[in-house]
Write an enzyme that holds these catalytic residues in place. Structure first.
Site, PDB file in Angstrom:
ATOM      1  N   GLU A 223       0.812  -1.232   0.000  1.00  0.00           N
ATOM      2  CA  GLU A 223       0.000   0.000   0.000  1.00  0.00           C
ATOM      3  C   GLU A 223       0.835   1.267   0.000  1.00  0.00           C
ATOM      4  O   GLU A 223       1.663   1.500   0.895  1.00  0.00           O
ATOM      5  CB  GLU A 223      -0.940   0.019   1.201  1.00  0.00           C
ATOM      6  CG  GLU A 223      -1.882   1.219   1.191  1.00  0.00           C
ATOM      7  CD  GLU A 223      -3.000   1.124   2.210  1.00  0.00           C
ATOM      8  OE1 GLU A 223      -3.805   2.053   2.289  1.00  0.00           O
ATOM      9  OE2 GLU A 223      -3.066   0.104   2.936  1.00  0.00           O
TER      10      GLU A 223
ATOM     11  N   LYS B 250      -8.852  -0.914   0.787  1.00  0.00           N
ATOM     12  CA  LYS B 250      -9.947  -1.364   1.645  1.00  0.00           C
ATOM     13  C   LYS B 250     -10.743  -2.401   0.890  1.00  0.00           C
ATOM     14  O   LYS B 250     -11.296  -2.120  -0.179  1.00  0.00           O
ATOM     15  CB  LYS B 250     -10.860  -0.195   2.059  1.00  0.00           C
ATOM     16  CG  LYS B 250     -10.413   0.513   3.321  1.00  0.00           C
ATOM     17  CD  LYS B 250     -10.463  -0.417   4.504  1.00  0.00           C
ATOM     18  CE  LYS B 250      -9.660   0.102   5.663  1.00  0.00           C
ATOM     19  NZ  LYS B 250      -9.431  -0.958   6.649  1.00  0.00           N
TER      20      LYS B 250
END
Length: 449
Positions: A234, A252
């Site tokens: 990420e 997410k």
């Protein structure tokens, strides 16, 4: 020595796989390895050693990166901001299990461009001669490159710090708080800890991850008696100082991968179609838009991609991209102060989510903080420290702690969130202790696996 290293020498070299260079390094204090997988989200790798300046300690307040404004820490500076440093504004004083902020400046760096297949040795110094010598030291590391052989699993123990039922209860409580209107989402985590064998090294964990599970933001960093191993997919922040473009790519939504290609494709399709995961992702996109708006030119913040799928060795992720144009005078410290800790690992509203997290977790330390590099022109690349373990040497042994979390929303199922944490920790568990059966799972979760 002056506070700045004004002279820079850059030497080119033939392409060498950076993981081979990493495998040939001695595991000395100060060794830095930032390895990407060379995919679309991870173009650059960097290797450094022999930092000439260090700073480690508490930040002035819960969101201050003032040390980065010191001219002693310019290009070539690497930093680690612990999650708790940013969360303290919401949680109040808590035990410090890791320094709030760690900084080190590297006059000597190797930089690898995976897309153009180029290697550059970058040397900085007070004089042209000093910069030339630093660049040549970096070139010498290429001659130490060696084939990567998977080290044996170095961990002697790997224990959950709480039983699975404690996590199920935490998720149930957060769902109830969401139903009562206290918040919309919180990322709640589980922790595991243990000790390495007498001969085990944190670097072994990193190299094991690189053999089959490389990520866009793999990292190994050792400063003194502390070490960090990260296999993060990420991006937290990317700042191009020339164009003023700022980007963040919150993750997410997660599905474990399947060995069968058809089953694997079905899992990815299910993730994209999931109303729950899309809602979870969208909440964090809105949060990051708000954070970036504090330091970007009005009207410049926008969503470039919404609900993209990224596939990694053990999981599929739902990823979005938010961009903006940094305001006049805005630099790396300002961007970090406006956005830290990352919204994807807190929740929404961020302040309340951090309070709820603290009610269920002890301090997180480096996990879900950020690791960042200040680039030659003042730009910034920062990763979110998920899939990460922090190590501390106590006596002659290394002890570790690692976590995995899941975003809890109104319709979260506690056992499904527990299963998600197991999928996320699987690569780090295997790197530490090898392939072992998962202990302590409920029968229902076993059946769903």
């Amino acid at each position: 020595m002056s506070t700045t290293l004004a002279q820079v020498v850059v030497l080119s070299a033939p392409w060498t796989e950076p993981v081979r260079v990493a495998a040939g390094l001695d595991d000395d204090d100060g060794v830095l390895i930032l390895l990407s997988d060379g995919g679309p989200g991870g173009r650059w790798s960097h290797i450094g050693a022999e930092p000439d300046r260090r700073w480690m300690g508490a930040v002035e307040d819960a969101a201050s990166f003032a040390a980065l404004r010191n001219e002693a820490f310019g290009p070539g500076t690497v930093g680690l901001a612990a999650y708790d440093a940013g969360a303290r504004a919401a949680t109040g004083p808590r035990e410090r299990v890791w320094p709030d902020l760690m900084l080190a400046r590297y006059p000597t760096l190797l930089t690898f461009d995976h897309h153009d297949r180029q290697v550059r040795a970058v040397g900085r110094g007070e004089t042209p001669q000093a910069a030339q010598a630093a660049a040549r030291r970096a070139l010498a590391w290429l001659h130490q490159a060696t084939p990567l052989h998977t080290p044996p699993a170095p961990a002697e123990t790997f224990q959950a710090e709480a039983p699975p039922q404690a996590y199920l209860d935490a998720v149930t409580d957060v769902v109830a708080r969401i139903g009562a209107g206290e918040l919309f989402q919180a990322n709640v985590a589980r922790a595991w800890s243990g000790v390495l064998t007498p001969e085990g090294r944190p670097l072994d964990v990193f190299l094991r991850l690189q053999t089959r599970r490389a990520a866009p933001f793999g990292a190994y960093w050792r400063l003194g008696d502390r070490a960090l191993v990260s296999n993060s997919p990420e991006l937290f922040l990317a700042f191009d100082a020339r164009t003023r473009r700022v980007a963040t790519r919150p993750i997410k939504g997660t599905r474990a991968r399947a060995a069968d290609p058809d089953d694997d494709a079905a899992l990815a399709a299910d993730l994209v179609a999931s109303a729950k995961d899309r809602a979870e992702n969208l909440m964090i996109v809105d949060l990051m838009r708000n954070d970036l708006s504090r330091v970007c030119t009005p009207g410049s913040v926008r969503v470039e991609q919404l609900f993209g799928v990224e596939s990694h060795p053990t999981v599929h992720h739902l990823v979005s991209t938010v961009t903006g144009a940094a305001g006049v005078g805005v630099g790396a410290a300002d961007l970090l102060e406006a956005t830290f800790p990352p919204g994807s690992i807190t929740g929404a509203p961020k302040h309340q989510a951090m309070k709820v997290i603290a009610a269920h977790e002890p301090p997180r330390g480096p996990w879900c903080g950020a690791l960042f590099l200040i680039e030659a022109d003042g730009g910034l690349t920062a990763s979110v420290l998920i899939r990460t373990a922090g190590f501390e040497r106590v006596g002659d042994r290394w002890r570790f702690r690692t976590l995995a979390g899941a975003g809890v929303v109104a319709d979260s199922d506690p056992e499904a969130e527990l299963l998600e944490t197991e999928a996320k920790i699987s690569a780090m568990r295997e790197a530490l202790v090898g392939q072992q059966p998962v202990q302590g799972m409920t029968s229902t979760v076993r059946g769903r696996r």
